[in-house]
Design a protein around this motif. Structure first.
Motif, PDB file in Angstrom:
ATOM      1  N   ALA A 178       0.859  -1.184   0.000  1.00  0.00           N
ATOM      2  CA  ALA A 178       0.000   0.000   0.000  1.00  0.00           C
ATOM      3  C   ALA A 178       0.887   1.223   0.000  1.00  0.00           C
ATOM      4  O   ALA A 178       2.056   1.165   0.391  1.00  0.00           O
ATOM      5  CB  ALA A 178      -0.917   0.010   1.224  1.00  0.00           C
ATOM      6  N   ALA A 179       0.328   2.342  -0.421  1.00  0.00           N
ATOM      7  CA  ALA A 179       1.099   3.584  -0.431  1.00  0.00           C
ATOM      8  C   ALA A 179       1.087   4.222   0.956  1.00  0.00           C
ATOM      9  O   ALA A 179       0.093   4.111   1.681  1.00  0.00           O
ATOM     10  CB  ALA A 179       0.502   4.560  -1.435  1.00  0.00           C
ATOM     11  N   PRO A 180       2.171   4.905   1.328  1.00  0.00           N
ATOM     12  CA  PRO A 180       2.142   5.749   2.532  1.00  0.00           C
ATOM     13  C   PRO A 180       1.408   7.036   2.166  1.00  0.00           C
ATOM     14  O   PRO A 180       1.993   8.002   1.689  1.00  0.00           O
ATOM     15  CB  PRO A 180       3.632   5.982   2.832  1.00  0.00           C
ATOM     16  N   THR A 181       0.089   7.033   2.348  1.00  0.00           N
ATOM     17  CA  THR A 181      -0.774   7.985   1.665  1.00  0.00           C
ATOM     18  C   THR A 181      -0.594   9.440   2.104  1.00  0.00           C
ATOM     19  O   THR A 181      -0.969  10.350   1.354  1.00  0.00           O
ATOM     20  CB  THR A 181      -2.252   7.577   1.806  1.00  0.00           C
ATOM     21  N   ALA A 182      -0.042   9.675   3.278  1.00  0.00           N
ATOM     22  CA  ALA A 182       0.198  11.065   3.694  1.00  0.00           C
ATOM     23  C   ALA A 182       1.148  11.763   2.728  1.00  0.00           C
ATOM     24  O   ALA A 182       1.096  12.985   2.564  1.00  0.00           O
ATOM     25  CB  ALA A 182       0.767  11.112   5.103  1.00  0.00           C
ATOM     26  N   GLY A 183       2.009  10.984   2.071  1.00  0.00           N
ATOM     27  CA  GLY A 183       2.982  11.562   1.157  1.00  0.00           C
ATOM     28  C   GLY A 183       2.458  11.801  -0.244  1.00  0.00           C
ATOM     29  O   GLY A 183       3.135  12.432  -1.057  1.00  0.00           O
ATOM     30  N   LEU A 184       1.251  11.320  -0.549  1.00  0.00           N
ATOM     31  CA  LEU A 184       0.719  11.462  -1.900  1.00  0.00           C
ATOM     32  C   LEU A 184       0.443  12.919  -2.273  1.00  0.00           C
ATOM     33  O   LEU A 184       0.303  13.243  -3.449  1.00  0.00           O
ATOM     34  CB  LEU A 184      -0.581  10.652  -2.056  1.00  0.00           C
ATOM     35  N   HIS A 185       0.380  13.803  -1.284  1.00  0.00           N
ATOM     36  CA  HIS A 185       0.047  15.206  -1.533  1.00  0.00           C
ATOM     37  C   HIS A 185       1.250  16.031  -1.997  1.00  0.00           C
ATOM     38  O   HIS A 185       1.077  17.159  -2.469  1.00  0.00           O
ATOM     39  CB  HIS A 185      -0.529  15.840  -0.264  1.00  0.00           C
ATOM     40  N   HIS A 207       7.951  -0.974   4.631  1.00  0.00           N
ATOM     41  CA  HIS A 207       7.096  -1.642   3.652  1.00  0.00           C
ATOM     42  C   HIS A 207       5.771  -1.993   4.331  1.00  0.00           C
ATOM     43  O   HIS A 207       5.747  -2.776   5.280  1.00  0.00           O
ATOM     44  CB  HIS A 207       7.763  -2.906   3.112  1.00  0.00           C
ATOM     45  N   ILE A 208       4.691  -1.425   3.837  1.00  0.00           N
ATOM     46  CA  ILE A 208       3.377  -1.578   4.461  1.00  0.00           C
ATOM     47  C   ILE A 208       2.823  -2.956   4.146  1.00  0.00           C
ATOM     48  O   ILE A 208       2.792  -3.383   2.999  1.00  0.00           O
ATOM     49  CB  ILE A 208       2.429  -0.479   3.962  1.00  0.00           C
ATOM     50  N   GLY A 209       2.368  -3.650   5.203  1.00  0.00           N
ATOM     51  CA  GLY A 209       1.856  -5.004   5.032  1.00  0.00           C
ATOM     52  C   GLY A 209       0.641  -5.251   5.906  1.00  0.00           C
ATOM     53  O   GLY A 209      -0.199  -4.363   6.096  1.00  0.00           O
ATOM     54  N   LEU A 210       0.543  -6.429   6.498  1.00  0.00           N
ATOM     55  CA  LEU A 210      -0.653  -6.836   7.228  1.00  0.00           C
ATOM     56  C   LEU A 210      -0.878  -5.995   8.479  1.00  0.00           C
ATOM     57  O   LEU A 210      -2.007  -5.821   8.922  1.00  0.00           O
ATOM     58  CB  LEU A 210      -0.549  -8.322   7.606  1.00  0.00           C
ATOM     59  N   GLY A 211       0.176  -5.440   9.061  1.00  0.00           N
ATOM     60  CA  GLY A 211       0.018  -4.597  10.239  1.00  0.00           C
ATOM     61  C   GLY A 211      -0.914  -3.433   9.980  1.00  0.00           C
ATOM     62  O   GLY A 211      -1.623  -2.978  10.873  1.00  0.00           O
ATOM     63  N   THR A 212      -0.917  -2.950   8.755  1.00  0.00           N
ATOM     64  CA  THR A 212      -1.786  -1.844   8.379  1.00  0.00           C
ATOM     65  C   THR A 212      -3.162  -2.333   7.940  1.00  0.00           C
ATOM     66  O   THR A 212      -4.176  -1.716   8.238  1.00  0.00           O
ATOM     67  CB  THR A 212      -1.134  -1.034   7.234  1.00  0.00           C
ATOM     68  N   PHE A 213      -3.220  -3.469   7.251  1.00  0.00           N
ATOM     69  CA  PHE A 213      -4.472  -3.938   6.661  1.00  0.00           C
ATOM     70  C   PHE A 213      -5.402  -4.616   7.665  1.00  0.00           C
ATOM     71  O   PHE A 213      -6.606  -4.547   7.522  1.00  0.00           O
ATOM     72  CB  PHE A 213      -4.186  -4.940   5.532  1.00  0.00           C
TER      73      PHE A 213
END
Length: 343
Positions: A178-185, A207-213
């Motif tokens: 997944a993207a680190p979405t705060a940085g998409l801006h 690296h975003i994985g199951l901890g986030t999902f």
């Protein structure tokens, strides 16, 4: 104790406020600024971020890059189509995955993805994640590039016209689900304006994985177990952060993933060291932050570990008040949504 129940982090969100597509340009997204000390909210746009920064601020960004981690396949002789989301690489051939429909992906199932790629289910853990062994002839990354899809969250139903819009402009290291979405801006031009303000950037990796999902299913958040995610912080970044701490300058985490790296490696005085490994850090109210002084982040799902992290930083009642205001003001929520600066 108040704040230890999962439901304590629930808020009502109208479905139409869930952003389906990103705004253009990137920095045209809205920015809600919450001054914790003054208990004051300011409404702005992300392009205005330099106006809220100070000379000497250090913004810590996550340079992970999303891989086309969503793939589909079938078992020979069966009609069921399986969706595999690659979460974490274990070794050259093995990955931790989430599979749907999970109940049909039994141990030793052989799932054909393409003529080049087959997955064998080798392990099912207590939370339903599956470890698969991939069989392929060639370079795995090249094959994945051909057969994989961008792993957009399930609440996004619109097709993404440009795959790069789910990458930050500073993404460098492949491996995230997944993207680190705060940085998409951020745009390159906005980053230059931040530097012109006298602030600077430092890069970490998670690296975003199951901890986030993985959702919080336990009634008491203390019963929730985080999955590990791989992180790295190098000597140059560690020295930048430590210099900022010594000089009393703010360390601003861009995104909850940057928070997790910094708070994993920080000592009690907020100083960090170069390190790499896996983190299972779970941050919720009562947690005492050691390194992070301010946080830029998107608006997160109700009852998620991410809103718990923000609540630990800004206070649960303050966070829910900010979210209530964002709903009232029709901010856009989640991955392609607007941003919030807790300072």
């Amino acid at each position: 104790m108040e704040g230890l129940k999962t439901h304590d982090y629930y808020y009502d969100l109208p479905e139409e406020l869930i952003a389906q597509t990103p705004v253009e340009p990137r920095d045209a997204s809205r920015l809600l600024v919450y001054d914790r000390k003054a208990d004051a909210i300011t409404h702005a746009h992300f392009r205005d971020l330099p106006d809220f920064l100070r000379e000497g601020d250090l913004l810590v960004i996550n340079n992970t890059r999303v891989i086309p981690a969503r793939i589909f396949g079938t078992i020979e002789g069966k009609q069921t189509v399986f969706e595999l989301l690659l979460l974490k690489r274990i070794d050259y051939t093995h990955w931790e995955t989430i599979m749907r429909p999970a109940r049909k992906a039994r141990l030793n199932s052989v799932i054909k993805i393409s003529d080049e790629l087959t997955a064998v289910v080798e392990k099912i853990d207590d939370y339903g994640a599956r470890t698969v062994r991939f069989e392929f002839d060639g370079v795995f990354e090249d094959i994945l590039d051909r057969v994989g899809n961008m792993p957009l969250p399930p609440y996004i139903h619109e097709k993404l016209a440009d795959k790069e819009r789910y990458q930050t402009v500073y993404s460098r290291v492949d491996g995230s689900a997944a993207a680190p979405t705060a940085g998409l801006h951020f745009t390159p031009e906005l980053m230059d304006k931040v530097r012109a303000k006298g602030a600077e950037f430092a890069e970490v990796l998670l690296h975003i994985g199951l901890g986030t999902f993985r959702p919080v299913k336990a009634e008491n958040i203390l019963d929730h177990e985080m999955h590990s995610e791989y992180y790295e912080i190098d000597e140059a970044t560690a020295e930048k952060i430590n210099a900022a701490k010594r000089e009393g300058r703010r360390v601003i985490a861009v995104g909850t993933t940057s928070v997790r790296v910094l708070e994993t490696v920080a000592d009690e005085n907020g100083f960090v060291k170069a390190a790499r490994g896996d983190t299972k850090i779970f941050i919720y109210p009562t947690y005492k932050f050691k390194c992070v002084d301010a946080l830029i982040t998107n608006f997160h799902l109700p009852e998620s570990t991410l809103i718990m992290l923000v609540s630990a930083f800004a206070g649960r009642e303050n966070t829910l008040k900010v979210y209530e205001t964002a709903v009232k003001e029709r901010y856009r929520f989640f991955s392609f949504g607007d941003s919030c600066f807790f300072c």
